[in-house]
Write a protein that holds these residues in place. Structure first.
Motif: not given
Length: 683
Positions: A128-129, A434-435, A547-548, A552-556
């Motif tokens: 999500x953003x 935008x995410x 981000x997925x 990427x350094x992103x959300x789990x």
DNA sequence: ATTAGGG
DNA sequence: CCCTAAT
């Protein structure tokens, strides 16, 4: 630079593992570490190794995913050592650790983790953003935006820790939080400092006898934040963190040590406290609502925050140090995504933003006419300026695990340590639109789409830990302090010729004290070289990625706190020394000297060899000499075509072989009794 | 701190 | 060169 992640595993009471550490004693430890250090570690390998070799012999089905890492991951899909992983069993039931209430009554902070995890899992799954997150969480029990509050999280913490962390999670209607919620930040930070427990920590002493559940393991960390300017401020009470082989013994014996550390730390804290408080009083943009902070103030603020981290860097043991004594500890992880809770408590930056509104059509037509928005006109230059309002930076998430018996003060310290640990590793800024993460630093704002007013709403900035090391050129000398950049750091950001419009100091103001990027390049640096935010092109990837993207350094995604997870710790161990030594090939003359010495002394007396032939060569340790001999022997045995580097005269190699044979024979002859010192193959 | 070896 | 186990 040697990379290391501290991996570990812990248990929530007698329940299932929630965090994975690689204990020193683990069979697969070495291979894991090796793999970890390898530049291109395959996640599956890592996973398999861990699963098979370490803790959970019965659980061999794991999934791994990258939860963070360099912002410029390789495009070939392999993982670099800087990447952060999460490993979890496919069968999650096996790791169920019970309900919240169980945790409250019998275990520790697991509840919080779990609930938190759930919550995050919920929102993260959508990648999500921030806006989405807030929406999502608004529908939860709390009714307040998740931005700053996670009801479950707070609830559980209260249960477990008697409200110890409540202040950090204060629930506050968005409407009440004035401009950018700065007030909460103030409260939290100040609260932290003011309430820091000045007692030497009953926790430590009481728990120091607790037997550590397992070993722990270090891998030398590659990350080296530029050290220097802050060091002089440190209290040198801290032991070198590297020789971490000690078990609890150090803690146990060293209750005095611990106390000392804490006491001094408290002094330090006092100083910081004063500093900060004065800063806040004078400069805080958050003291009144409706009064947006200006950039200068923001810079100061952030500067202060970071300073805290650095200043405390050495006086505070890394949480894991004490973890062994606590049998629990603090896990910090980077979860740049969806961590608004923590974000709200850290160097959050709130900036008032001027209006801006770019007409897309104008841009697309590449018209170079000034566009006026609001009261301010745009430069007459070729570029339109985009004015941004950065409401907040996301910062890495932290997880804290601490005994119920711990004091609130110790909890605070742990949190602070975790923060420190992250900050000291360095951070840089990521940009999300935008995410989607904008990875190409060379893109113009226009190209990246950061120009339309409507899109700017969805522009996000994220503080990301640096997973790379700053190269040591200026550190080889261990004494040269890094230049302390002024907090009105507009200049460092514009130094790069390749700076994009983003680096315009008027829009980016939150990176006060990064070292001069030009100073961090060294011949030794490789792809791990530090990339100064925003002005160094990413090498591998010029595509925006969502981000997925696993790189990427992103959300789990769907992070489940019950899952076995590997949590890398941003704990650069003694950064000033942990650099891999620079490679210094032996010259022929050195080889000559070595050969001669070995001929004389034999192959088992490297210290003597050192003294005899390399006494003045400070960079050659006896281990080096031993190693060199090893390679010499090897070199002598292979064909000249297979040899590399500066060729060693065959004559020397022959002598190597001869000496090797001779001394091997001697050794075989007198296994327990080395030949007399005077002995020599040439005698 | 050194030694010996594997990585 | 690094990392360690073993002295």
């Amino acid at each position: 630079m040697v990379w290391t992640k501290r991996l570990g595993y812990g248990f929530n009471g007698n329940q299932s593992p929630t965090m994975l550490l690689v204990p020193r004693s683990a069979k697969g430890k070495r291979s894991v570490r090796k793999k970890s250090r390898d530049n291109h570690t395959n996640a599956i390998d890592m996973l398999a190794t861990i699963a098979a070799d370490l803790l959970l012999e019965s659980e061999k089905s794991f999934t791994a995913q990258v939860i963070g890492g360099p912002s410029n991951p390789t495009s070939n899909g392999t993982l670099k050592k800087e990447h952060l992983f999460e490993v979890k069993p496919i069968k999650e039931e096996a790791f169920d650790q019970g309900s919240c209430s169980e945790s409250v009554s019998g275990s520790n902070g697991g509840c919080a983790l779990k609930e938190h995890g759930k919550l995050n899992s919920d929102v993260r799954s959508k990648n999500p953003t921030q806006t989405e997150l807030m929406t999502k969480c608004s529908s939860g029990d709390c009714g307040y935006p998740f931005e700053r509050h996670s009801p479950c999280y707070a609830e559980c913490w209260e249960g477990n820790l008697a409200g110890g962390i409540r202040a950090l999670n204060q629930c506050e209607p968005l409407a009440n939080r004035s401009p950018a919620s700065g007030k909460v930040l103030e409260t939290c930070i100040l609260g932290e400092l003011m309430q820091l427990d000045s007692k030497p920590s009953a926790l430590v002493s009481s728990d120091s006898s607790v037997k550590a559940p397992s070993g722990e393991d270090h891998i030398p960390h590659n990350t080296s934040f530029p050290t220097g300017w802050w060091e002089e401020k440190q209290l040198h009470l801290d032991r070198d963190d590297d020789d971490d082989d000690e078990n609890c013994s150090r803690c146990t014996h060293g209750s005095t040590i611990t106390s000392k550390v804490f006491r001094s730390h408290d002094k330090q804290t006092d100083r910081i406290k004063k500093l900060l408080m004065s800063k806040f009083r004078k400069d805080s943009p958050f003291s009144t609502n409706g009064d947006f902070p200006n950039s200068v103030v923001d810079k100061k603020l952030l500067f202060s925050s970071r300073k805290i981290g650095y200043t405390r860097k050495r006086t505070q043991r890394y949480p894991f140090k004490r973890r062994k004594c606590f049998e629990r500890g603090l896990m910090s992880t980077y979860d740049e995504a969806a961590n608004f809770e923590y974000m709200s408590n850290l160097p959050e930056i709130n900036m008032k933003v001027e209006n801006f509104d770019m007409d897309a059509s104008l841009h697309e037509a590449n018209i170079k006419s000034a566009h006026i928005t609001g009261q301010r006109s745009i430069h007459e230059s070729e570029d339109f300026h985009v004015k941004l309002r950065i409401k907040s930076f996301k910062v890495p998430e932290l997880f804290v695990e601490i005994p119920k018996s711990a004091t609130v003060g110790s909890l605070k310290r742990m949190v602070m340590e975790a923060v420190t640990a992250i900050l000291r590793g360095g951070i840089h800024v990521g940009v999300l639109l935008q995410g989607k993460k904008i990875r190409d630093d060379n893109k113009t704002l226009l190209q990246a789409g950061i120009s339309h007013g409507d899109k700017l709403d969805k522009l996000g900035f994220i503080l990301e830990p640096d997973n790379v090391t700053l190269s040591p050129p200026l550190l080889t000398n261990h004494e040269e302090p890094s230049p302390l950049l002024p907090c009105n750091a507009t200049e460092p950001l514009t130094r790069s010729p390749s700076a994009t419009p983003l680096a315009d100091p008027s829009t980016i103001i939150a990176l006060p004290e990064f070292p001069n990027p030009s100073a961090v390049n060294s011949p030794e640096s490789d792809h791990n070289s530090f990339h100064f935010p925003m002005d160094v092109p990413l090498q591998d990837d010029h595509q925006d990625e969502t981000s997925s993207d696993s790189r990427a350094l992103v959300p789990v995604l769907a992070m489940n706190m019950n899952a076995l997870s590997i949590v890398p710790i941003q704990k650069p161990k003694r950064p000033e020394h942990s650099q891999r030594r620079i490679r210094r090939p032996f010259s022929v003359s050195e080889v000559e000297a070595l050969v001669q010495a070995v001929e004389k002394l034999g192959t088992g007396r490297w210290r003597d060899v050192k003294i005899r032939a390399f006494d003045n060569a400070n960079h050659r340790t006896y281990v080096d000499l031993k190693d060199k001999w090893k390679t010499l022997v090897h070199t002598a045995k292979i064909t000249p075509q297979q040899r590399r580097g500066e060729p060693v005269p065959q004559e020397l190699l022959d002598r190597v072989l001869a000496a090797h044979a001779y001394w091997s024979q001697q050794q075989a002859r007198l296994p327990t009794k080395p030949p007399p010192a005077e002995d020599c193959m040439l005698n």
